[in-house]
Design an enzyme around this catalytic site. Structure first.
Site, PDB file in Angstrom:
ATOM      1  N   ASN A  97      -5.649  12.797  -0.011  1.00  0.00           N
ATOM      2  CA  ASN A  97      -4.814  11.752   0.984  1.00  0.00           C
ATOM      3  C   ASN A  97      -5.642  11.070   1.911  1.00  0.00           C
ATOM      4  O   ASN A  97      -6.890  11.093   1.924  1.00  0.00           O
ATOM      5  CB  ASN A  97      -3.857  12.583   1.593  1.00  0.00           C
ATOM      6  CG  ASN A  97      -2.845  11.836   2.407  1.00  0.00           C
ATOM      7  OD1 ASN A  97      -2.096  11.025   1.706  1.00  0.00           O
ATOM      8  ND2 ASN A  97      -2.424  12.254   3.669  1.00  0.00           N
ATOM      9  N   LYS A  98      -4.917  10.243   2.693  1.00  0.00           N
ATOM     10  CA  LYS A  98      -5.746   9.173   3.772  1.00  0.00           C
ATOM     11  C   LYS A  98      -6.900   9.992   4.313  1.00  0.00           C
ATOM     12  O   LYS A  98      -6.721  11.150   4.747  1.00  0.00           O
ATOM     13  CB  LYS A  98      -4.866   8.639   4.472  1.00  0.00           C
ATOM     14  CG  LYS A  98      -5.375   7.846   5.491  1.00  0.00           C
ATOM     15  CD  LYS A  98      -6.141   6.756   5.161  1.00  0.00           C
ATOM     16  CE  LYS A  98      -5.551   5.769   4.085  1.00  0.00           C
ATOM     17  NZ  LYS A  98      -6.361   4.884   3.175  1.00  0.00           N
TER      18      LYS A  98
ATOM     19  N   GLN B  10      -3.060   2.464   9.870  1.00  0.00           N
ATOM     20  CA  GLN B  10      -1.397   2.762   9.250  1.00  0.00           C
ATOM     21  C   GLN B  10      -0.539   3.308  10.089  1.00  0.00           C
ATOM     22  O   GLN B  10       0.803   3.156  10.203  1.00  0.00           O
ATOM     23  CB  GLN B  10      -1.673   3.266   7.836  1.00  0.00           C
ATOM     24  CG  GLN B  10      -2.164   2.561   6.718  1.00  0.00           C
ATOM     25  CD  GLN B  10      -3.597   2.767   6.426  1.00  0.00           C
ATOM     26  OE1 GLN B  10      -4.288   3.272   7.409  1.00  0.00           O
ATOM     27  NE2 GLN B  10      -4.234   2.705   5.275  1.00  0.00           N
TER      28      GLN B  10
ATOM     29  N   ARG C 244       0.925  -1.060  -0.196  1.00  0.00           N
ATOM     30  CA  ARG C 244      -0.027  -0.035   0.109  1.00  0.00           C
ATOM     31  C   ARG C 244       0.950   1.324  -0.232  1.00  0.00           C
ATOM     32  O   ARG C 244       2.032   1.038   0.146  1.00  0.00           O
ATOM     33  CB  ARG C 244      -0.842   0.033   1.122  1.00  0.00           C
ATOM     34  CG  ARG C 244      -0.146  -0.412   2.609  1.00  0.00           C
ATOM     35  CD  ARG C 244      -0.741   0.361   3.590  1.00  0.00           C
ATOM     36  NE  ARG C 244      -0.777   1.571   3.581  1.00  0.00           N
ATOM     37  CZ  ARG C 244       0.529   2.501   3.718  1.00  0.00           C
ATOM     38  NH1 ARG C 244       1.748   1.787   4.205  1.00  0.00           N
ATOM     39  NH2 ARG C 244       0.746   3.573   3.462  1.00  0.00           N
ATOM     40  N   GLY C 245       0.237   2.330  -0.017  1.00  0.00           N
ATOM     41  CA  GLY C 245       1.258   3.634  -0.253  1.00  0.00           C
ATOM     42  C   GLY C 245       1.245   3.963  -1.750  1.00  0.00           C
ATOM     43  O   GLY C 245       1.468   3.052  -2.663  1.00  0.00           O
TER      44      GLY C 245
ATOM     45  N   ASP D 197      -2.010  10.863  -2.217  1.00  0.00           N
ATOM     46  CA  ASP D 197      -2.432  10.145  -3.291  1.00  0.00           C
ATOM     47  C   ASP D 197      -2.522  10.594  -4.503  1.00  0.00           C
ATOM     48  O   ASP D 197      -2.307   9.844  -5.800  1.00  0.00           O
ATOM     49  CB  ASP D 197      -3.414   9.108  -2.785  1.00  0.00           C
ATOM     50  CG  ASP D 197      -2.897   8.409  -1.795  1.00  0.00           C
ATOM     51  OD1 ASP D 197      -2.853   8.858  -0.338  1.00  0.00           O
ATOM     52  OD2 ASP D 197      -2.603   7.040  -2.108  1.00  0.00           O
TER      53      ASP D 197
HETATM   54  O1  MRU Z   1      -4.517   3.503   1.812  1.00  0.00           O
HETATM   55  P1  MRU Z   1      -3.209   3.575   1.768  1.00  0.00           P
HETATM   56  O2  MRU Z   1      -2.530   2.879   3.154  1.00  0.00           O
HETATM   57  O3  MRU Z   1      -2.525   2.912   0.676  1.00  0.00           O
HETATM   58  O4  MRU Z   1      -2.867   5.128   1.975  1.00  0.00           O
HETATM   59  C1  MRU Z   1      -1.844   5.663   1.726  1.00  0.00           C
HETATM   60  C2  MRU Z   1      -1.713   7.312   1.983  1.00  0.00           C
HETATM   61  O5  MRU Z   1      -2.672   7.697   2.088  1.00  0.00           O
HETATM   62  C3  MRU Z   1      -0.470   7.941   2.192  1.00  0.00           C
HETATM   63  O6  MRU Z   1      -0.490   8.885   2.775  1.00  0.00           O
HETATM   64  C4  MRU Z   1      -0.176   8.155   0.539  1.00  0.00           C
HETATM   65  O7  MRU Z   1      -0.139   7.197  -0.165  1.00  0.00           O
HETATM   66  C5  MRU Z   1       1.124   9.316   0.363  1.00  0.00           C
HETATM   67  S1  MRU Z   1       2.709   8.251   1.215  1.00  0.00           S
HETATM   68  C6  MRU Z   1       3.612   7.691  -0.055  1.00  0.00           C
END
Ligand code: MRU
Length: 352
Positions: free
Chosen positions: A247-248, A196, A46-47, A237
Protein backbone atom coordinates in the site's frame (compact mmCIF):
# COMPACT_ATOMS: atom_id res chain seq x y z
CA UNK A 1 -20.91 11.88 -9.28
CA UNK A 2 -18.49 9.11 -10.26
CA UNK A 3 -14.69 9.49 -10.38
CA UNK A 4 -14.82 8.14 -13.91
CA UNK A 5 -17.76 7.78 -16.26
CA UNK A 6 -18.34 6.80 -19.88
CA UNK A 7 -19.81 9.58 -22.03
CA UNK A 8 -21.80 7.60 -24.62
CA UNK A 9 -22.78 10.57 -26.77
CA UNK A 10 -19.14 11.71 -27.17
CA UNK A 11 -17.48 8.29 -27.05
CA UNK A 12 -15.13 9.47 -24.31
CA UNK A 13 -14.09 8.59 -20.76
CA UNK A 14 -14.72 11.47 -18.36
CA UNK A 15 -12.47 11.66 -15.29
CA UNK A 16 -12.14 13.90 -12.28
CA UNK A 17 -8.65 15.40 -12.66
CA UNK A 18 -7.24 14.53 -9.24
CA UNK A 19 -4.19 16.75 -9.75
CA UNK A 20 -6.40 19.85 -9.57
CA UNK A 21 -8.08 19.01 -6.24
CA UNK A 22 -8.82 20.50 -3.77
CA UNK A 23 -8.47 23.89 -5.51
CA UNK A 24 -10.70 22.97 -8.42
CA UNK A 25 -13.16 20.19 -9.29
CA UNK A 26 -12.10 19.80 -12.90
CA UNK A 27 -13.11 17.10 -15.40
CA UNK A 28 -11.18 15.88 -18.41
CA UNK A 29 -12.28 13.71 -21.31
CA UNK A 30 -10.05 11.01 -22.76
CA UNK A 31 -10.58 9.56 -26.21
CA UNK A 32 -7.75 7.03 -26.69
CA UNK A 33 -6.01 4.23 -24.81
CA UNK A 34 -2.79 6.26 -24.99
CA UNK A 35 -4.45 9.18 -23.19
CA UNK A 36 -5.79 6.80 -20.52
CA UNK A 37 -2.31 5.28 -20.00
CA UNK A 38 -0.87 8.78 -19.63
CA UNK A 39 -3.59 9.77 -17.13
CA UNK A 40 -2.77 6.67 -15.04
CA UNK A 41 1.00 7.34 -15.19
CA UNK A 42 0.60 11.00 -14.20
CA UNK A 43 -1.94 10.15 -11.49
CA UNK A 44 -4.70 12.24 -13.03
CA UNK A 45 -6.65 9.14 -12.06
CA UNK A 46 -5.21 7.10 -9.19
CA UNK A 47 -6.14 4.50 -6.58
CA UNK A 48 -5.99 0.78 -7.35
CA UNK A 49 -9.62 0.07 -8.36
CA UNK A 50 -9.97 3.39 -10.24
CA UNK A 51 -6.96 2.73 -12.48
CA UNK A 52 -8.21 -0.82 -13.20
CA UNK A 53 -11.61 0.42 -14.39
CA UNK A 54 -9.98 3.31 -16.31
CA UNK A 55 -7.78 0.79 -18.15
CA UNK A 56 -10.85 -1.29 -19.11
CA UNK A 57 -12.38 1.86 -20.65
CA UNK A 58 -8.99 2.46 -22.31
CA UNK A 59 -9.44 -0.87 -24.09
CA UNK A 60 -12.99 0.13 -25.06
CA UNK A 61 -11.52 3.29 -26.65
CA UNK A 62 -8.85 1.25 -28.42
CA UNK A 63 -11.54 -1.06 -29.85
CA UNK A 64 -13.66 1.92 -30.90
CA UNK A 65 -10.86 3.60 -32.85
CA UNK A 66 -9.18 0.49 -34.27
CA UNK A 67 -9.14 0.31 -38.07
CA UNK A 68 -9.16 -3.51 -37.92
CA UNK A 69 -11.13 -5.28 -40.64
CA UNK A 70 -11.24 -8.64 -38.90
CA UNK A 71 -11.72 -9.85 -35.33
CA UNK A 72 -8.15 -11.24 -35.39
CA UNK A 73 -6.73 -7.80 -36.23
CA UNK A 74 -8.87 -6.17 -33.56
CA UNK A 75 -7.71 -8.64 -30.88
CA UNK A 76 -4.11 -7.96 -31.85
CA UNK A 77 -4.74 -4.17 -31.54
CA UNK A 78 -6.31 -4.76 -28.14
CA UNK A 79 -3.32 -6.77 -26.95
CA UNK A 80 -0.84 -4.04 -27.89
CA UNK A 81 -2.96 -1.38 -26.18
CA UNK A 82 -3.28 -3.66 -23.14
CA UNK A 83 0.53 -3.78 -22.89
CA UNK A 84 0.67 0.03 -22.98
CA UNK A 85 -1.97 0.36 -20.24
CA UNK A 86 -0.45 -2.41 -18.07
CA UNK A 87 2.95 -0.70 -18.12
CA UNK A 88 1.52 2.59 -16.81
CA UNK A 89 1.93 1.63 -13.12
CA UNK A 90 3.32 -1.64 -11.73
CA UNK A 91 2.12 -2.13 -8.14
CA UNK A 92 -1.69 -2.11 -8.07
CA UNK A 93 -2.80 -5.55 -9.21
CA UNK A 94 -6.28 -4.30 -10.10
CA UNK A 95 -4.79 -2.75 -13.24
CA UNK A 96 -3.68 -6.11 -14.71
CA UNK A 97 -6.76 -7.84 -13.30
CA UNK A 98 -9.18 -5.52 -15.13
CA UNK A 99 -7.13 -5.64 -18.35
CA UNK A 100 -6.95 -9.46 -18.31
CA UNK A 101 -10.68 -9.78 -17.64
CA UNK A 102 -11.56 -7.39 -20.46
CA UNK A 103 -9.25 -9.16 -22.91
CA UNK A 104 -10.88 -12.47 -21.96
CA UNK A 105 -14.29 -11.03 -22.82
CA UNK A 106 -12.94 -9.72 -26.15
CA UNK A 107 -11.50 -13.14 -27.02
CA UNK A 108 -14.81 -14.75 -26.06
CA UNK A 109 -16.55 -12.63 -28.72
CA UNK A 110 -14.03 -13.48 -31.46
CA UNK A 111 -16.45 -15.75 -33.31
CA UNK A 112 -18.71 -12.73 -33.93
CA UNK A 113 -17.97 -9.49 -35.78
CA UNK A 114 -15.61 -6.59 -35.09
CA UNK A 115 -18.66 -4.64 -33.95
CA UNK A 116 -19.57 -7.44 -31.48
CA UNK A 117 -16.12 -7.24 -29.86
CA UNK A 118 -16.36 -3.43 -29.61
CA UNK A 119 -19.73 -3.68 -27.89
CA UNK A 120 -18.66 -6.48 -25.53
CA UNK A 121 -15.49 -4.66 -24.43
CA UNK A 122 -17.42 -1.48 -23.64
CA UNK A 123 -20.11 -3.48 -21.80
CA UNK A 124 -17.40 -5.19 -19.74
CA UNK A 125 -15.84 -1.85 -18.76
CA UNK A 126 -19.30 -0.58 -17.71
CA UNK A 127 -19.91 -3.79 -15.78
CA UNK A 128 -16.59 -3.46 -13.93
CA UNK A 129 -17.45 0.15 -13.02
CA UNK A 130 -20.86 -0.82 -11.62
CA UNK A 131 -19.44 -3.85 -9.82
CA UNK A 132 -16.79 -1.66 -8.17
CA UNK A 133 -19.44 0.58 -6.58
CA UNK A 134 -21.39 -2.45 -5.35
CA UNK A 135 -18.21 -4.07 -3.94
CA UNK A 136 -17.28 -0.91 -2.05
CA UNK A 137 -20.69 -0.66 -0.44
CA UNK A 138 -20.50 -4.29 0.69
CA UNK A 139 -17.03 -3.84 2.19
CA UNK A 140 -18.16 -0.67 3.92
CA UNK A 141 -21.12 -2.45 5.51
CA UNK A 142 -18.87 -5.20 6.93
CA UNK A 143 -16.16 -2.75 7.97
CA UNK A 144 -18.56 -0.36 9.73
CA UNK A 145 -19.16 -3.05 12.38
CA UNK A 146 -15.52 -2.55 13.46
CA UNK A 147 -16.15 1.15 14.19
CA UNK A 148 -17.79 2.26 17.44
CA UNK A 149 -19.60 5.48 18.23
CA UNK A 150 -17.01 8.10 19.22
CA UNK A 151 -13.98 6.39 17.60
CA UNK A 152 -10.99 8.27 16.26
CA UNK A 153 -9.50 6.61 13.18
CA UNK A 154 -6.11 7.11 11.52
CA UNK A 155 -6.34 6.88 7.74
CA UNK A 156 -3.47 6.82 5.22
CA UNK A 157 -3.41 8.01 1.57
CA UNK A 158 -6.77 8.44 -0.20
CA UNK A 159 -9.13 5.49 -0.32
CA UNK A 160 -12.37 7.36 -0.83
CA UNK A 161 -14.63 7.75 -3.86
CA UNK A 162 -11.70 9.26 -5.77
CA UNK A 163 -9.63 6.06 -5.48
CA UNK A 164 -12.43 3.90 -6.89
CA UNK A 165 -15.45 4.49 -9.11
CA UNK A 166 -17.60 5.62 -6.19
CA UNK A 167 -17.93 5.33 -2.39
CA UNK A 168 -14.44 4.12 -1.37
CA UNK A 169 -12.62 1.26 0.37
CA UNK A 170 -11.16 2.21 3.80
CA UNK A 171 -12.76 5.66 3.63
CA UNK A 172 -15.96 3.91 2.54
CA UNK A 173 -15.95 2.20 5.95
CA UNK A 174 -15.66 5.59 7.65
CA UNK A 175 -18.47 6.90 5.45
CA UNK A 176 -20.76 3.95 6.25
CA UNK A 177 -20.13 4.32 10.00
CA UNK A 178 -20.96 8.04 9.69
CA UNK A 179 -24.13 7.25 7.70
CA UNK A 180 -25.15 4.84 10.49
CA UNK A 181 -25.09 7.81 12.86
CA UNK A 182 -21.82 6.91 14.64
CA UNK A 183 -19.77 9.93 15.63
CA UNK A 184 -16.36 9.38 14.08
CA UNK A 185 -13.29 11.57 13.86
CA UNK A 186 -10.49 10.99 11.34
CA UNK A 187 -6.80 11.78 11.71
CA UNK A 188 -5.77 12.20 8.08
CA UNK A 189 -2.14 11.32 7.30
CA UNK A 190 -1.01 13.96 4.83
CA UNK A 191 0.78 11.17 2.85
CA UNK A 192 4.02 12.47 1.41
CA UNK A 193 5.08 13.11 -1.25
CA UNK A 194 1.90 13.40 -3.36
CA UNK A 195 -0.23 14.43 -0.38
CA UNK A 196 -3.24 12.28 -1.25
CA UNK A 197 -4.38 12.59 2.38
CA UNK A 198 -4.00 16.36 2.78
CA UNK A 199 -5.46 17.13 -0.65
CA UNK A 200 -7.97 14.40 -1.49
CA UNK A 201 -9.05 12.65 1.71
CA UNK A 202 -9.48 15.97 3.50
CA UNK A 203 -11.55 17.27 0.57
CA UNK A 204 -13.77 14.20 0.54
CA UNK A 205 -14.31 14.22 4.32
CA UNK A 206 -15.22 17.91 4.12
CA UNK A 207 -17.78 17.19 1.40
CA UNK A 208 -19.26 14.39 3.53
CA UNK A 209 -19.37 16.47 6.71
CA UNK A 210 -17.14 14.06 8.65
CA UNK A 211 -14.90 15.74 11.26
CA UNK A 212 -11.15 15.41 10.65
CA UNK A 213 -7.73 16.83 11.35
CA UNK A 214 -4.80 16.55 8.96
CA UNK A 215 -1.63 15.28 10.62
CA UNK A 216 1.90 14.94 9.30
CA UNK A 217 2.75 11.30 8.58
CA UNK A 218 5.27 11.28 11.42
CA UNK A 219 2.65 12.42 13.96
CA UNK A 220 0.65 9.17 13.74
CA UNK A 221 2.86 7.42 16.34
CA UNK A 222 2.31 10.28 18.80
CA UNK A 223 -1.48 10.00 18.66
CA UNK A 224 -1.38 6.19 18.83
CA UNK A 225 0.94 6.30 21.85
CA UNK A 226 -1.23 8.84 23.65
CA UNK A 227 -4.24 6.49 23.42
CA UNK A 228 -6.14 8.96 21.22
CA UNK A 229 -6.83 6.50 18.38
CA UNK A 230 -9.10 3.44 18.42
CA UNK A 231 -8.30 1.97 15.00
CA UNK A 232 -6.26 2.37 11.81
CA UNK A 233 -7.91 1.92 8.39
CA UNK A 234 -6.01 1.62 5.12
CA UNK A 235 -6.71 0.31 1.64
CA UNK A 236 -4.37 -1.81 -0.47
CA UNK A 237 -2.79 -1.96 -3.92
CA UNK A 238 -1.83 -5.63 -3.88
CA UNK A 239 -2.27 -8.30 -1.21
CA UNK A 240 -0.05 -11.39 -1.59
CA UNK A 241 -1.44 -14.89 -1.06
CA UNK A 242 -0.13 -14.88 2.54
CA UNK A 243 -1.79 -11.52 3.35
CA UNK A 244 1.30 -9.29 3.02
CA UNK A 245 0.00 -5.88 2.00
CA UNK A 246 1.47 -3.45 -0.55
CA UNK A 247 0.00 0.00 0.00
CA UNK A 248 1.00 3.65 -0.14
CA UNK A 249 4.46 4.40 1.21
CA UNK A 250 4.28 4.98 4.96
CA UNK A 251 1.73 2.23 5.59
CA UNK A 252 4.39 -0.12 7.04
CA UNK A 253 5.58 2.44 9.62
CA UNK A 254 1.97 3.14 10.57
CA UNK A 255 1.32 -0.60 11.03
CA UNK A 256 4.42 -0.92 13.23
CA UNK A 257 3.31 2.00 15.39
CA UNK A 258 -0.21 0.55 15.65
CA UNK A 259 1.14 -2.86 16.73
CA UNK A 260 3.51 -1.32 19.29
CA UNK A 261 0.53 0.45 20.84
CA UNK A 262 -1.91 -2.51 20.51
CA UNK A 263 -4.27 -0.60 18.22
CA UNK A 264 -6.11 -2.66 15.58
CA UNK A 265 -4.87 -2.16 12.02
CA UNK A 266 -7.45 -3.02 9.34
CA UNK A 267 -6.90 -3.31 5.61
CA UNK A 268 -10.00 -2.81 3.42
CA UNK A 269 -9.55 -4.47 0.01
CA UNK A 270 -11.77 -5.99 -2.67
CA UNK A 271 -10.95 -9.60 -3.58
CA UNK A 272 -9.62 -8.26 -6.92
CA UNK A 273 -6.68 -6.78 -4.94
CA UNK A 274 -5.52 -10.24 -3.81
CA UNK A 275 -2.80 -11.62 -6.09
CA UNK A 276 -2.70 -15.38 -5.60
CA UNK A 277 0.31 -15.60 -7.93
CA UNK A 278 2.42 -13.62 -5.40
CA UNK A 279 3.26 -16.00 -2.54
CA UNK A 280 4.39 -13.16 -0.27
CA UNK A 281 5.18 -9.46 -0.27
CA UNK A 282 8.75 -9.90 -1.57
CA UNK A 283 7.29 -10.78 -5.00
CA UNK A 284 5.28 -7.55 -5.26
CA UNK A 285 6.80 -5.00 -7.68
CA UNK A 286 7.24 -1.63 -6.00
CA UNK A 287 6.92 1.46 -8.18
CA UNK A 288 9.69 4.00 -7.77
CA UNK A 289 8.53 7.37 -9.07
CA UNK A 290 10.47 10.37 -10.26
CA UNK A 291 12.65 11.98 -7.52
CA UNK A 292 11.24 15.37 -8.53
CA UNK A 293 8.07 14.49 -6.58
CA UNK A 294 10.20 14.61 -3.41
CA UNK A 295 12.71 17.28 -4.40
CA UNK A 296 10.53 19.93 -5.97
CA UNK A 297 8.34 20.47 -2.94
CA UNK A 298 7.63 24.14 -2.31
CA UNK A 299 6.72 25.70 1.03
CA UNK A 300 5.50 29.32 1.04
CA UNK A 301 6.41 29.49 -2.67
CA UNK A 302 10.02 28.37 -2.08
CA UNK A 303 11.75 25.14 -2.98
CA UNK A 304 12.85 23.49 0.27
CA UNK A 305 15.61 21.15 -0.92
CA UNK A 306 19.12 22.06 -2.10
CA UNK A 307 19.37 22.20 -5.93
CA UNK A 308 22.00 19.42 -5.93
CA UNK A 309 20.03 17.09 -3.60
CA UNK A 310 19.10 13.62 -4.76
CA UNK A 311 16.12 11.60 -3.58
CA UNK A 312 14.57 8.12 -3.58
CA UNK A 313 10.85 7.88 -4.12
CA UNK A 314 9.26 4.45 -3.63
CA UNK A 315 5.50 4.95 -4.03
CA UNK A 316 4.51 1.87 -1.99
CA UNK A 317 5.79 -0.36 0.80
CA UNK A 318 4.92 -3.83 2.04
CA UNK A 319 3.38 -4.45 5.46
CA UNK A 320 3.97 -8.04 6.66
CA UNK A 321 0.69 -9.90 7.22
CA UNK A 322 1.37 -10.40 10.94
CA UNK A 323 0.90 -6.65 11.49
CA UNK A 324 -2.61 -6.68 9.96
CA UNK A 325 -5.40 -7.35 12.47
CA UNK A 326 -7.94 -8.22 9.75
CA UNK A 327 -8.73 -7.71 6.07
CA UNK A 328 -12.18 -6.37 5.18
CA UNK A 329 -13.47 -7.72 1.84
CA UNK A 330 -16.80 -7.65 0.01
CA UNK A 331 -17.41 -11.21 1.25
CA UNK A 332 -16.72 -10.45 4.90
CA UNK A 333 -13.90 -9.95 7.40
CA UNK A 334 -10.83 -12.21 7.18
CA UNK A 335 -8.67 -12.66 10.27
CA UNK A 336 -5.26 -14.34 10.53
CA UNK A 337 -4.15 -16.81 9.27
CA UNK A 338 -5.08 -15.03 6.06
CA UNK A 339 -4.84 -17.76 3.40
CA UNK A 340 -6.75 -20.40 5.38
CA UNK A 341 -9.46 -18.02 6.59
CA UNK A 342 -9.90 -16.48 3.14
CA UNK A 343 -10.38 -19.96 1.64
CA UNK A 344 -12.88 -20.74 4.41
CA UNK A 345 -14.79 -17.52 3.80
CA UNK A 346 -14.98 -18.10 0.05
CA UNK A 347 -16.13 -21.71 0.54
CA UNK A 348 -18.86 -20.58 2.95
CA UNK A 349 -19.95 -17.72 0.72
CA UNK A 350 -19.94 -15.41 3.74
CA UNK A 351 -17.89 -14.18 6.71
CA UNK A 352 -15.43 -16.64 8.24
O1 MRU B 1 -0.33 6.16 -5.72
P1 MRU B 1 -1.81 6.08 -5.48
O2 MRU B 1 -2.40 7.36 -5.01
O3 MRU B 1 -2.54 5.49 -6.66
O4 MRU B 1 -1.94 5.04 -4.30
C1 MRU B 1 -3.21 4.69 -3.83
C2 MRU B 1 -3.16 3.89 -2.60
O5 MRU B 1 -2.12 3.48 -2.15
C3 MRU B 1 -4.45 3.50 -1.98
O6 MRU B 1 -4.30 3.36 -0.61
C4 MRU B 1 -4.86 2.17 -2.59
O7 MRU B 1 -5.04 2.28 -3.98
C5 MRU B 1 -6.05 1.54 -1.99
S1 MRU B 1 -7.50 2.53 -1.99
C6 MRU B 1 -8.49 2.05 -3.19
Amino acid sequence: MRTLEWQAERGALRLIDQRALPSELRFIELTSAGEVAQAIREMTVRGAPAIGVAAAFGLALAARHSRANSTGELLSDLHSNAALLRAARPTAVNLGWAIDGTLRVARGAASGTVEDIRRRVLDEAQRLANEDVDTNRRMAAYGADLVRDGDTIIHHCNTGALAVVDYGTALGVVRAAHEQGKRVHVLVDETRPRLQGARLTAWELGELGIPYHIITDGAAGHFLHRGQVQLVLVGGDRVAANGDLANKIGTYMLALAARANRIPFYCVVPLSTIDHSCPDGSAIPIEERDPSEVLELEVHGQRVTPRAAQARNPAFDVTPNELVTAWVTERGIVRAPFAANLAHLLAQGGPA
